[in-house]
Design a protein around this motif. Structure first.
Motif, PDB file in Angstrom:
ATOM      1  N   LEU A 110     -15.606  47.080  40.276  1.00  0.00           N
ATOM      2  CA  LEU A 110     -15.989  47.816  39.079  1.00  0.00           C
ATOM      3  C   LEU A 110     -15.436  49.230  39.185  1.00  0.00           C
ATOM      4  O   LEU A 110     -15.700  49.931  40.167  1.00  0.00           O
ATOM      5  CB  LEU A 110     -17.516  47.860  38.938  1.00  0.00           C
ATOM      6  CG  LEU A 110     -18.092  48.734  37.817  1.00  0.00           C
ATOM      7  CD1 LEU A 110     -17.703  48.202  36.447  1.00  0.00           C
ATOM      8  CD2 LEU A 110     -19.615  48.834  37.947  1.00  0.00           C
ATOM      9  N   TRP A 112     -15.071  52.931  36.985  1.00  0.00           N
ATOM     10  CA  TRP A 112     -15.586  53.603  35.795  1.00  0.00           C
ATOM     11  C   TRP A 112     -15.504  55.115  35.974  1.00  0.00           C
ATOM     12  O   TRP A 112     -16.165  55.685  36.838  1.00  0.00           O
ATOM     13  CB  TRP A 112     -17.033  53.189  35.542  1.00  0.00           C
ATOM     14  CG  TRP A 112     -17.554  53.571  34.179  1.00  0.00           C
ATOM     15  CD1 TRP A 112     -16.880  54.184  33.184  1.00  0.00           C
ATOM     16  CD2 TRP A 112     -18.882  53.345  33.680  1.00  0.00           C
ATOM     17  NE1 TRP A 112     -17.690  54.365  32.087  1.00  0.00           N
ATOM     18  CE2 TRP A 112     -18.922  53.853  32.365  1.00  0.00           C
ATOM     19  CE3 TRP A 112     -20.030  52.770  34.223  1.00  0.00           C
ATOM     20  CZ2 TRP A 112     -20.075  53.811  31.581  1.00  0.00           C
ATOM     21  CZ3 TRP A 112     -21.173  52.714  33.448  1.00  0.00           C
ATOM     22  CH2 TRP A 112     -21.192  53.218  32.135  1.00  0.00           C
ATOM     23  N   ALA A 128     -23.401  47.688  37.702  1.00  0.00           N
ATOM     24  CA  ALA A 128     -22.935  47.110  38.968  1.00  0.00           C
ATOM     25  C   ALA A 128     -23.752  45.883  39.340  1.00  0.00           C
ATOM     26  O   ALA A 128     -23.207  44.880  39.832  1.00  0.00           O
ATOM     27  CB  ALA A 128     -23.002  48.163  40.076  1.00  0.00           C
ATOM     28  N   GLN A 131     -22.838  42.926  37.023  1.00  0.00           N
ATOM     29  CA  GLN A 131     -21.512  42.362  37.289  1.00  0.00           C
ATOM     30  C   GLN A 131     -21.350  41.873  38.721  1.00  0.00           C
ATOM     31  O   GLN A 131     -20.275  41.393  39.084  1.00  0.00           O
ATOM     32  CB  GLN A 131     -20.427  43.408  36.976  1.00  0.00           C
ATOM     33  CG  GLN A 131     -20.397  43.857  35.531  1.00  0.00           C
ATOM     34  CD  GLN A 131     -20.141  42.715  34.567  1.00  0.00           C
ATOM     35  OE1 GLN A 131     -19.546  41.690  34.930  1.00  0.00           O
ATOM     36  NE2 GLN A 131     -20.596  42.876  33.335  1.00  0.00           N
ATOM     37  N   ALA A 133     -21.021  43.523  41.480  1.00  0.00           N
ATOM     38  CA  ALA A 133     -19.867  44.235  42.037  1.00  0.00           C
ATOM     39  C   ALA A 133     -19.969  44.366  43.551  1.00  0.00           C
ATOM     40  O   ALA A 133     -21.024  44.707  44.093  1.00  0.00           O
ATOM     41  CB  ALA A 133     -19.755  45.612  41.403  1.00  0.00           C
ATOM     42  N   VAL A 136     -17.487  49.570  43.923  1.00  0.00           N
ATOM     43  CA  VAL A 136     -17.652  50.404  42.741  1.00  0.00           C
ATOM     44  C   VAL A 136     -16.842  51.676  42.961  1.00  0.00           C
ATOM     45  O   VAL A 136     -17.087  52.408  43.932  1.00  0.00           O
ATOM     46  CB  VAL A 136     -19.131  50.749  42.475  1.00  0.00           C
ATOM     47  CG1 VAL A 136     -19.254  51.713  41.302  1.00  0.00           C
ATOM     48  CG2 VAL A 136     -19.925  49.482  42.200  1.00  0.00           C
ATOM     49  N   MET A 325     -13.590  45.868  34.907  1.00  0.00           N
ATOM     50  CA  MET A 325     -14.098  44.948  35.922  1.00  0.00           C
ATOM     51  C   MET A 325     -13.000  43.970  36.292  1.00  0.00           C
ATOM     52  O   MET A 325     -12.520  43.210  35.435  1.00  0.00           O
ATOM     53  CB  MET A 325     -15.316  44.211  35.382  1.00  0.00           C
ATOM     54  CG  MET A 325     -15.996  43.328  36.398  1.00  0.00           C
ATOM     55  SD  MET A 325     -16.846  44.285  37.670  1.00  0.00           S
ATOM     56  CE  MET A 325     -17.092  42.999  38.909  1.00  0.00           C
TER      57      MET A 325
END
Length: 332
Positions: A110, A112, A128, A131, A133, A136, A325
């Motif tokens: 992920l 962002w 997070a 998903q 993740a 991150v 993602m």
């Protein structure tokens, strides 16, 4: 009448010339020149703008509000400009695929750019968790925010560790699942504030580069160029050695600025999934008009891209960037 006609032909010629330059830049090797580098990510927005303007001019001509001697050159120029820009975007793909379902062996990344604190750590942590993740990457957060993110991840039921702490001014934050984090060490990239390299000696795990490149305008162009060159050289070295390399972050660049879908030995994940026309900045405009400037790149030995998704679910979170993602399935 002569002056309006001259104005129309002059503006039309300039418009076609500008569109031709943007079309040719990645093909001819001058995609990193001043102004051009900053304008290339706006290819979709400019193409749509020209197409809309073409419709308006056509209506004016049909209603005889504009005389043909004035309106026709402008209409032709807008049609040519749209034809030079929009087909490229559509060919790269503008349909965002869903995130691949969790499966054993995946690496779920992920990324962002939360624009420092425009989105709270709680929002990031919930995303997070949703998903699932493993990694991150936050290209723009203050180091002092680490404790807030740690609490947020814990509250969301996500077990992640911060793996880069080489400088008190570092803005790029990389969080990993403990099973991954223990294998990595951190060193700064060319810009110790906005670039980081995570190295590992564990077979199968990729070297990870994370960055927030400057916007390529004015004095920032040199720094942006240095960051892009750094990624290209690391990717080329990794690909030559058969070493997996994974890159993620805010490049402030589209693949046009790379000269194509690859940079060094790394390939753009969105291109591999036929969604490279889906924009990540800004959240204030639809994805077709937004600039695709947040990327995940990888060498072939890093694995196959199972999915790459620009998440629009967080458009109301307050940030200007959409999260991405990427789901990577390592090779044998």
């Amino acid at each position: 009448m002569r002056r309006p006609v001259t104005w129309a032909w002059t503006c039309s010629a300039v418009l076609v010339a500008c569109a031709a330059v943007l079309f040719a830049a990645p093909l001819a090797g001058f995609e990193r020149w001043p102004v051009i580098a900053a304008a290339l990510p706006a290819r979709a927005a400019l193409g749509v703008l020209f197409a809309v303007a073409l419709v308006v001019v056509a209506v004016l001509l049909a209603r005889r509000t504009w005389r043909p001697r004035v309106g026709v050159p402008v209409a032709v120029a807008l049609a040519v400009a749209s034809a030079l820009l929009l087909p490229v975007v559509l060919a790269r793909g503008v349909v965002d695929e869903p995130v691949a379902a969790p499966a054993p062996g995946q690496l779920r990344v992920l990324e962002w750019n939360t624009n420092t604190d425009l989105t709270s750590p709680d929002v990031v942590a919930r995303l997070a968790a949703a998903q699932r993740a493993d990694v991150v990457i936050l290209p723009e957060v203050a180091l002092r925010s680490g404790s807030a993110y740690r609490r947020a991840f814990t509250a969301a039921g996500v077990s992640l560790m911060r793996v880069n702490r080489h400088s008190s001014t570092t803005q790029v934050a990389v969080w990993m699942a403990p099973r991954l984090a223990r294998h990595y060490s951190s060193v700064p990239g060319p810009d110790p504030v906005k670039t980081v390299e995570l190295t590992t000696t564990t077979p199968g795990l990729p070297t990870l580069l994370a960055l927030h490149a400057p916007w390529p305008v004015g004095e920032r162009l040199a720094g942006w160029d240095e960051d892009v060159d750094w990624v290209a050289s690391q990717c080329a070295a990794g690909a030559a050695a058969g070493r997996p390399v994974l890159v993620a972050g805010d490049f402030n660049a589209s693949t046009d600025d790379f000269g194509g879908p690859s940079l060094g030995g790394c390939t753009d994940a969105a291109t591999l999934r036929h969604s490279a026309g889906v924009g990540t900045w800004s959240t204030h405009v639809p994805t077709l008009l937004a600039m695709p400037i947040d990327h995940v790149l990888l060498t072939p030995s890093a694995g196959a891209v199972t999915s790459f998704t620009v998440l629009t679910s967080e458009d109301g979170s307050g940030t200007r960037h959409r999260p991405t993602m990427a789901v990577i399935t390592p090779g044998p």
